[in-house]
Design a protein around this motif. Sequence first.
Motif, PDB file in Angstrom:
ATOM      1  N   ASP A 192      -1.634  33.532   0.527  1.00 25.32           N
ATOM      2  CA  ASP A 192      -0.613  33.080   1.465  1.00 25.32           C
ATOM      3  C   ASP A 192      -1.203  33.052   2.872  1.00 25.32           C
ATOM      4  N   LEU A 193      -0.600  32.250   3.717  1.00 26.95           N
ATOM      5  CA  LEU A 193      -1.068  32.120   5.100  1.00 26.95           C
ATOM      6  C   LEU A 193      -0.091  32.839   6.018  1.00 26.95           C
ATOM      7  N   PHE A 194      -0.635  33.709   6.873  1.00 25.65           N
ATOM      8  CA  PHE A 194       0.185  34.498   7.789  1.00 25.65           C
ATOM      9  C   PHE A 194      -0.171  34.165   9.229  1.00 25.65           C
ATOM     10  N   ARG A 195       0.772  34.413  10.135  1.00 25.05           N
ATOM     11  CA  ARG A 195       0.551  34.119  11.547  1.00 25.05           C
ATOM     12  C   ARG A 195      -0.697  34.844  12.044  1.00 25.05           C
ATOM     13  N   GLY A 196      -1.539  34.103  12.734  1.00 25.12           N
ATOM     14  CA  GLY A 196      -2.765  34.673  13.265  1.00 25.12           C
ATOM     15  C   GLY A 196      -3.874  34.809  12.240  1.00 25.12           C
ATOM     16  N   GLY A 197      -3.634  34.347  11.030  1.00 29.71           N
ATOM     17  CA  GLY A 197      -4.637  34.473   9.975  1.00 29.71           C
ATOM     18  C   GLY A 197      -5.238  33.128   9.616  1.00 29.71           C
ATOM     19  N   GLN A 198      -6.099  33.152   8.641  1.00 34.13           N
ATOM     20  CA  GLN A 198      -6.708  31.931   8.143  1.00 34.13           C
ATOM     21  C   GLN A 198      -6.957  32.080   6.657  1.00 34.13           C
ATOM     22  N   VAL A 199      -7.126  30.957   6.011  1.00 32.31           N
ATOM     23  CA  VAL A 199      -7.460  30.948   4.595  1.00 32.31           C
ATOM     24  C   VAL A 199      -8.787  30.209   4.474  1.00 32.31           C
ATOM     25  N   VAL A 200      -9.771  30.855   3.881  1.00 34.48           N
ATOM     26  CA  VAL A 200     -11.080  30.245   3.686  1.00 34.48           C
ATOM     27  C   VAL A 200     -11.252  29.966   2.198  1.00 34.48           C
ATOM     28  N   ILE A 201     -11.423  28.690   1.872  1.00 32.69           N
ATOM     29  CA  ILE A 201     -11.601  28.261   0.490  1.00 32.69           C
ATOM     30  C   ILE A 201     -12.955  27.561   0.418  1.00 32.69           C
ATOM     31  N   ALA A 202     -13.733  27.902  -0.577  1.00 28.92           N
ATOM     32  CA  ALA A 202     -15.047  27.269  -0.720  1.00 28.92           C
ATOM     33  C   ALA A 202     -15.235  26.820  -2.157  1.00 28.92           C
ATOM     34  N   GLY A 203     -15.929  25.732  -2.327  1.00 24.10           N
ATOM     35  CA  GLY A 203     -16.198  25.220  -3.660  1.00 24.10           C
ATOM     36  C   GLY A 203     -17.280  24.163  -3.607  1.00 24.10           C
ATOM     37  N   ARG A 204     -17.490  23.509  -4.727  1.00 22.96           N
ATOM     38  CA  ARG A 204     -18.464  22.431  -4.804  1.00 22.96           C
ATOM     39  C   ARG A 204     -17.699  21.137  -5.042  1.00 22.96           C
ATOM     40  N   TYR A 205     -18.254  20.014  -4.581  1.00 22.66           N
ATOM     41  CA  TYR A 205     -17.575  18.744  -4.791  1.00 22.66           C
ATOM     42  C   TYR A 205     -18.570  17.654  -5.163  1.00 22.66           C
ATOM     43  N   LYS A 206     -18.048  16.614  -5.794  1.00 15.07           N
ATOM     44  CA  LYS A 206     -18.897  15.529  -6.296  1.00 15.07           C
ATOM     45  C   LYS A 206     -18.751  14.247  -5.502  1.00 15.07           C
ATOM     46  N   LYS A 207     -17.548  13.961  -4.993  1.00 14.66           N
ATOM     47  CA  LYS A 207     -17.289  12.680  -4.332  1.00 14.66           C
ATOM     48  C   LYS A 207     -17.487  12.821  -2.835  1.00 14.66           C
ATOM     49  N   SER A 208     -18.049  11.802  -2.220  1.00 21.29           N
ATOM     50  CA  SER A 208     -18.260  11.815  -0.770  1.00 21.29           C
ATOM     51  C   SER A 208     -17.465  10.701  -0.113  1.00 21.29           C
ATOM     52  N   GLY A 209     -17.520  10.686   1.210  1.00 21.13           N
ATOM     53  CA  GLY A 209     -16.791   9.677   1.970  1.00 21.13           C
ATOM     54  C   GLY A 209     -15.434  10.183   2.397  1.00 21.13           C
ATOM     55  N   PRO A 210     -14.573   9.293   2.890  1.00 19.12           N
ATOM     56  CA  PRO A 210     -13.233   9.711   3.309  1.00 19.12           C
ATOM     57  C   PRO A 210     -12.369  10.074   2.097  1.00 19.12           C
ATOM     58  N   VAL A 211     -11.743  11.234   2.146  1.00 26.47           N
ATOM     59  CA  VAL A 211     -10.906  11.697   1.040  1.00 26.47           C
ATOM     60  C   VAL A 211      -9.618  12.303   1.579  1.00 26.47           C
ATOM     61  N   ASP A 212      -8.595  12.338   0.736  1.00 24.14           N
ATOM     62  CA  ASP A 212      -7.321  12.959   1.083  1.00 24.14           C
ATOM     63  C   ASP A 212      -7.232  14.322   0.413  1.00 24.14           C
ATOM     64  N   VAL A 213      -6.876  15.331   1.191  1.00 28.20           N
ATOM     65  CA  VAL A 213      -6.642  16.678   0.679  1.00 28.20           C
ATOM     66  C   VAL A 213      -5.190  17.025   0.978  1.00 28.20           C
ATOM     67  N   VAL A 214      -4.497  17.555  -0.015  1.00 27.09           N
ATOM     68  CA  VAL A 214      -3.075  17.861   0.139  1.00 27.09           C
ATOM     69  C   VAL A 214      -2.872  19.369   0.043  1.00 27.09           C
ATOM     70  N   LEU A 215      -2.160  19.919   1.021  1.00 30.86           N
ATOM     71  CA  LEU A 215      -1.821  21.341   1.041  1.00 30.86           C
ATOM     72  C   LEU A 215      -0.310  21.459   0.904  1.00 30.86           C
ATOM     73  N   VAL A 216       0.144  22.253  -0.063  1.00 31.94           N
ATOM     74  CA  VAL A 216       1.579  22.482  -0.244  1.00 31.94           C
ATOM     75  C   VAL A 216       1.845  23.982  -0.236  1.00 31.94           C
ATOM     76  N   GLY A 217       3.048  24.330   0.176  1.00 29.81           N
ATOM     77  CA  GLY A 217       3.448  25.725   0.197  1.00 29.81           C
ATOM     78  C   GLY A 217       4.911  25.842   0.553  1.00 29.81           C
ATOM     79  N   LYS A 218       5.377  27.072   0.667  1.00 30.83           N
ATOM     80  CA  LYS A 218       6.780  27.317   1.002  1.00 30.83           C
ATOM     81  C   LYS A 218       6.891  27.982   2.360  1.00 30.83           C
ATOM     82  N   ASP A 219       7.796  27.478   3.159  1.00 30.38           N
ATOM     83  CA  ASP A 219       8.169  28.080   4.435  1.00 30.38           C
ATOM     84  C   ASP A 219       9.537  28.707   4.194  1.00 30.38           C
TER      85      ASP A 219
END
Length: 200
Positions: free
Chosen positions: A82-109
Amino acid sequence: AANKEGRVRIFAFGVGVDVNPGLLDRIALGNHGTPTYVRPNEDVERKVASLYEKIRYPVLSDVKVDFSALGATEVLPTVTPDLFRGGQVVIAGRYKKSGPVDVVLVGKDGQEGREFHYKLGAGAEGQGLRDDFAARVWAVRRIAEMIDAIRLSGRQDKELVDEIVRLSLRFGIMTEYTSFLADETVDQGRHEDNRRRAGR
């Protein structure tokens, strides 16, 4: 195992240097929480207050990030905290496709769902830095995940050990399988002996 549905948030709090950060990170990050560490000579009360402020002001809960446009694999942590005020979320992984891409973040407020769309530019192979911060973060997490798998199984799987050593050497990360790299008692001038020792 008792929290498979993720209804409970677990926040790990480690004090001093004799803690197991791999275990605490896994418990916290695998259960939508965050780990907090207090080093010697740090103010414990300030860290407790900071943790309380995080818990008191959640920004987004049940966070999920869709990296499918990148062809992402080996994304760590596997459960996005979860993301909290004053915090950050660091996610790391490997990817195959390059160029412009869309990333979608969803959650509950609170009870209300939120969705955010980001356009990112993903570098192709050979573009940008290969061993930058994100790659090292991923490598540290991947090594910790494999070491946990070995400990949980109770046996040393050769493929896992070989991959741990490969990543450790490539990114300069100390592990129990590469501790010979920092042995201060070794005579650095005895190259042939050291090469044999490294081979063992």
